[in-house]
Design a protein around this motif. Structure first.
Motif, PDB file in Angstrom:
ATOM      1  N   SER A  73      39.345  47.100  35.827  1.00  0.00           N
ATOM      2  CA  SER A  73      39.684  48.598  35.074  1.00  0.00           C
ATOM      3  C   SER A  73      40.262  49.362  35.134  1.00  0.00           C
ATOM      4  O   SER A  73      40.677  49.992  34.791  1.00  0.00           O
ATOM      5  N   ARG A 339      34.749  39.625  25.888  1.00  0.00           N
ATOM      6  CA  ARG A 339      35.746  40.672  24.822  1.00  0.00           C
ATOM      7  C   ARG A 339      35.934  41.308  24.703  1.00  0.00           C
ATOM      8  O   ARG A 339      36.950  42.250  24.357  1.00  0.00           O
ATOM      9  N   THR A 343      37.018  43.468  27.714  1.00  0.00           N
ATOM     10  CA  THR A 343      38.413  43.819  27.370  1.00  0.00           C
ATOM     11  C   THR A 343      38.720  44.709  26.939  1.00  0.00           C
ATOM     12  O   THR A 343      40.561  45.774  26.476  1.00  0.00           O
ATOM     13  N   ARG A 344      38.796  44.638  25.397  1.00  0.00           N
ATOM     14  CA  ARG A 344      39.151  45.416  24.320  1.00  0.00           C
ATOM     15  C   ARG A 344      39.085  46.785  24.667  1.00  0.00           C
ATOM     16  O   ARG A 344      39.686  47.864  24.261  1.00  0.00           O
ATOM     17  N   ARG A 348      39.551  45.091  30.991  1.00  0.00           N
ATOM     18  CA  ARG A 348      39.427  44.103  32.163  1.00  0.00           C
ATOM     19  C   ARG A 348      40.498  42.515  31.167  1.00  0.00           C
ATOM     20  O   ARG A 348      40.073  41.941  30.114  1.00  0.00           O
ATOM     21  N   LYS A 349      41.115  41.760  32.413  1.00  0.00           N
ATOM     22  CA  LYS A 349      41.208  40.467  32.071  1.00  0.00           C
ATOM     23  C   LYS A 349      40.736  39.054  32.243  1.00  0.00           C
ATOM     24  O   LYS A 349      41.027  38.408  31.652  1.00  0.00           O
ATOM     25  N   GLU A 350      39.915  39.659  33.142  1.00  0.00           N
ATOM     26  CA  GLU A 350      39.065  38.770  33.205  1.00  0.00           C
ATOM     27  C   GLU A 350      37.310  39.128  33.545  1.00  0.00           C
ATOM     28  O   GLU A 350      37.048  40.317  34.096  1.00  0.00           O
TER      29      GLU A 350
END
Length: 687
Positions: A73, A339, A343-344, A348-350
């Motif tokens: 992040s 997720r 991410t939300r 972070r993408k992965e």
């Protein structure tokens, strides 16, 4: 960390080693070392004026060349250091796997925990099965009494629930351990997520209600026709609890959050809870008096016990159980947890590689097991001795600052000297280690290992009730990339990891950088926490006590208010820094900078005044401090930090306090009209 601990992520001297390209040949003389210092400031973006945005000036080139990796992040030098630490811990774990260690030994526990976390075939095969007994317990709830009993049970296994408890020092009698209650029970990171109207908050709570909660209920096997109702009621329970929870800035007032009462008095606030039975079930023995942080929250809990049905509460508790365990369950649970929370919330993408996540979990549950091995291999005694001395140099300079204050009376100064003299530094690692002999770890289930680790931590804390305070105990492990000040112990704790220098000796680093980088942003920062808006209210023995004259308190408050207003004016999109919530950290940053600078002025390097890479010693000092915050954040992460963190964003922790320091203006020729110019009358000077 507990409610009184001031923490901050700090950069280590490993960062300096990476940036400075310190000589591998320790025999090189200083002139040769400094000749290589063209690599020190290779991150400067010469297109940016120092007086417009010093953070970008000092770091802009690096930021352009180092985008944030998908699994993070944020990305900065601190992440580079953390990855190096993980590699060291990985070796410790892999060695333990091969050791064929005796059952019950620390080596066996390290190896088996790591094995269970990496055994994805078994984790996938088990699915939600490790939680079967706990889910069945929740289903057996039959009345309010058994509902509250389930709250207590979940508390013993580390699952969030409406009753938040821990054993900690009495703020007004630091020699006594007391049972303490705090607001808890919500699923989002901060109570404001349920009510704020900014874009970030609205998007997060919409996803939470429309995607995350429904997915969790479906994954745990709930019938499709029941998911919508369970989601709605769970959210309403959390919103009701959030509505009576205090805001981030209000949690920083130690007097307002100190409400000592008898168990009978607590019973008047929440009469539907059998507090005596609840405390006994939680493992707290012979409780007659408690400290309640937020009494209005427990009134709301009492009301909610009957405002919602038992079916509503069962859905809520199952969500809490499954959500808490999701990272340790099968892929579907783990991925949904990431997720939303990865991410939300933070962009972070992965995910991080699995081995890193397992190590981070292990570190959080049984970190001192790893720490004992870590310090033997990576933190020699001479390194500890160096930083013990640096603490004392900073202490002496801090005293000089107090002596020169024109707004503090002699009476308050005398007590400030006493408190400063009694600040206890803990450097590197504990003198004695925790005993993990009662913790059972095996290879059968990752989720169960984590649960047993949580039970161990809860029991360890509960057993402190009624016993003498152990002032030698550490709240962080040696390999933790962090530091803190604890007002109840009047101590600064500096784990070994903050002094790691991969591939180089810290003695080869430019003194100016070391003082900006370690003395100011770490040691001085934590020491100043003892004298920030919160820490200053505790005396030399760590007791919450009015030791200032009323006049001096008023003068401090005037200066602190100036800093609040300064940071309130820093905006990011439709959000702004919460100057009141971040006040303690901002005071500590400013204090660390000015005290560290004066400590540096006593060194031979400063007195020589030698220019290196075209920069004076004082310029390199400010550059060294800025290196400590080299990095950048994803927009989602930054938005979350502004809402729920008591720390200002990293770039503001450079640009903000620098505008208050006269030497900064002199060093870089900052003039009126430059964006960082602050009129002298508006510059804050506290310590």
């Amino acid at each position: 960390m507990d409610k009184k601990t001031n923490t901050r992520i700090i950069t280590t001297l490993a960062t300096a080693a990476l940036l400075l390209g310190a000589c591998k040949n320790s025999g090189d003389d200083k002139s040769k070392l400094y000749a290589e210092n063209d690599r020190v400031f290779k991150n400067i973006d010469a297109t940016v004026k120092p007086g417009d945005d010093f953070f970008l000036y000092a770091s802009g080139k690096w930021l352009k060349e180092n985008p944030i990796p998908a699994a993070y992040s944020a990305w900065g030098i601190g992440n580079v250091v953390q990855d190096d630490l993980r590699e060291k811990l990985k070796k410790i774990n892999e060695d333990a796997l091969k050791a064929n260690a005796e059952k019950g030994s620390n080596t066996q526990k390290i190896g088996d925990f790591y094995f269970s976390g990496m055994d994805t075939v078994n984790i996938e095969k088990q699915g939600i099965a490790p939680l079967k007994e706990e889910l069945e317990r929740i289903d057996r709830i039959s009345d309010v009494k058994s509902l509250v009993a389930e709250f207590a049970h979940l508390g013993t296994i580390g699952v969030p629930n409406p009753i938040g408890t821990y054993v900690g020092q009495d703020d007004k009698n630091s020699s006594k351990m007391m049972l303490q209650l705090y607001q808890a029970g919500i699923g989002l990171p901060n109570r404001d997520y349920y009510f704020n109207s900014d874009k970030h908050s609205v998007e997060i709570r919409t996803d939470y209600q429309q995607k995350h909660l429904p997915i969790l209920f479906k994954l745990m096997g709930m019938a499709s026709g029941e998911v919508s109702g369970a989601t709605a009621k769970t959210y309403l329970i959390e919103k009701a609890l959030a509505d009576s929870s205090r805001k981030l800035e209000d949690l920083r007032d130690p007097y307002h959050n100190y409400n000592k009462m008898t168990v009978a008095g607590l019973g008047k606030i929440a009469p539907l809870v059998d507090w005596k039975a609840t405390f006994e079930q939680l493992g707290y023995k012979n409780v007659d008096t408690v400290i309640v942080g937020q009494p209005e929250y427990y009134r709301a809990v009492n009301k909610a016990l009957t405002a919602f049905t038992l079916a509503d509460w069962k859905s809520y508790l199952k969500k809490n159980l499954v959500s808490d365990a999701s990272p340790y369950l099968s892929k579907a649970f783990d991925e949904e947890n990431f997720r939303f929370f990865g991410t939300r919330l933070y962009g972070r993408k992965e995910q991080l590689p699995r081995w890193k996540r397992v190590l981070d979990t292990e570190n959080g549950l049984m970190g001192e097991v790893l720490g004992q091995i870590f310090v033997k291999e990576y933190f020699p005694e001479e390194a500890k001795a160096r930083y013990v001395k640096l603490v004392e140099d900073m202490r002496a300079t801090f005293k000089e600052h107090i002596e020169k204050l024109d707004w503090m009376s002699p009476a308050t100064k005398e007590k400030a000297y006493e408190k400063l003299a009694k600040v206890m530094p803990k450097v590197g690692y504990p003198d004695k280690w925790k005993d993990y002999s009662s913790l059972t770890i095996n290879r059968s289930s990752y989720a169960m290992n984590v649960m047993r680790g949580s039970i161990f931590q809860h029991n360890e804390n509960a057993e402190k009730l009624g016993k003498p305070v152990d002032r030698t105990e550490w709240g962080m492990t040696p390999q933790t990339y962090n530091a803190y000040y604890n007002p109840s112990n009047n101590e600064i704790v500096l784990p070994a990891a903050i002094f790691m220098i991969p591939g180089a000796k810290d003695a080869n680093i430019d003194d100016a950088v070391v003082y900006g980088y370690a003395a100011a942003s770490t040691i001085g920062h934590e020491m100043t926490h003892g004298f920030d808006d919160q820490g200053r209210q505790y005396d030399a023995q760590g007791n919450l006590k009015a030791w200032w004259t009323p006049q001096d308190s008023a003068k401090f408050a005037q200066r602190a208010q100036m800093l609040i207003e300064q940071f309130n004016n820093y905006n990011v999109g439709d959000q702004h820094v919460n100057g009141k919530a971040t006040l303690g950290e901002n005071i500590a940053d400013l204090g660390g900078i000015v005290i560290g600078l004066d400590a540096f002025k006593k060194t031979e390097q400063y007195k020589e005044g030698k220019t290196i890479n075209g920069l004076t010693p004082v310029q390199r000092y400010f550059m060294g401090y800025a290196l400590g915050w080299l990095g950048h954040d994803r927009p989602e992460s930054l938005a979350s930090q502004l809402l729920s963190d008591v720390h200002s964003p990293g770039f503001m922790r450079v640009n903000g306090p620098f505008t208050d320091v006269p030497e900064f203006y002199e060093a870089f020729g900052i003039k009126k009209g430059d964006k960082m110019w602050l009129d002298p009358a508006k510059r804050v000077k506290i310590w």
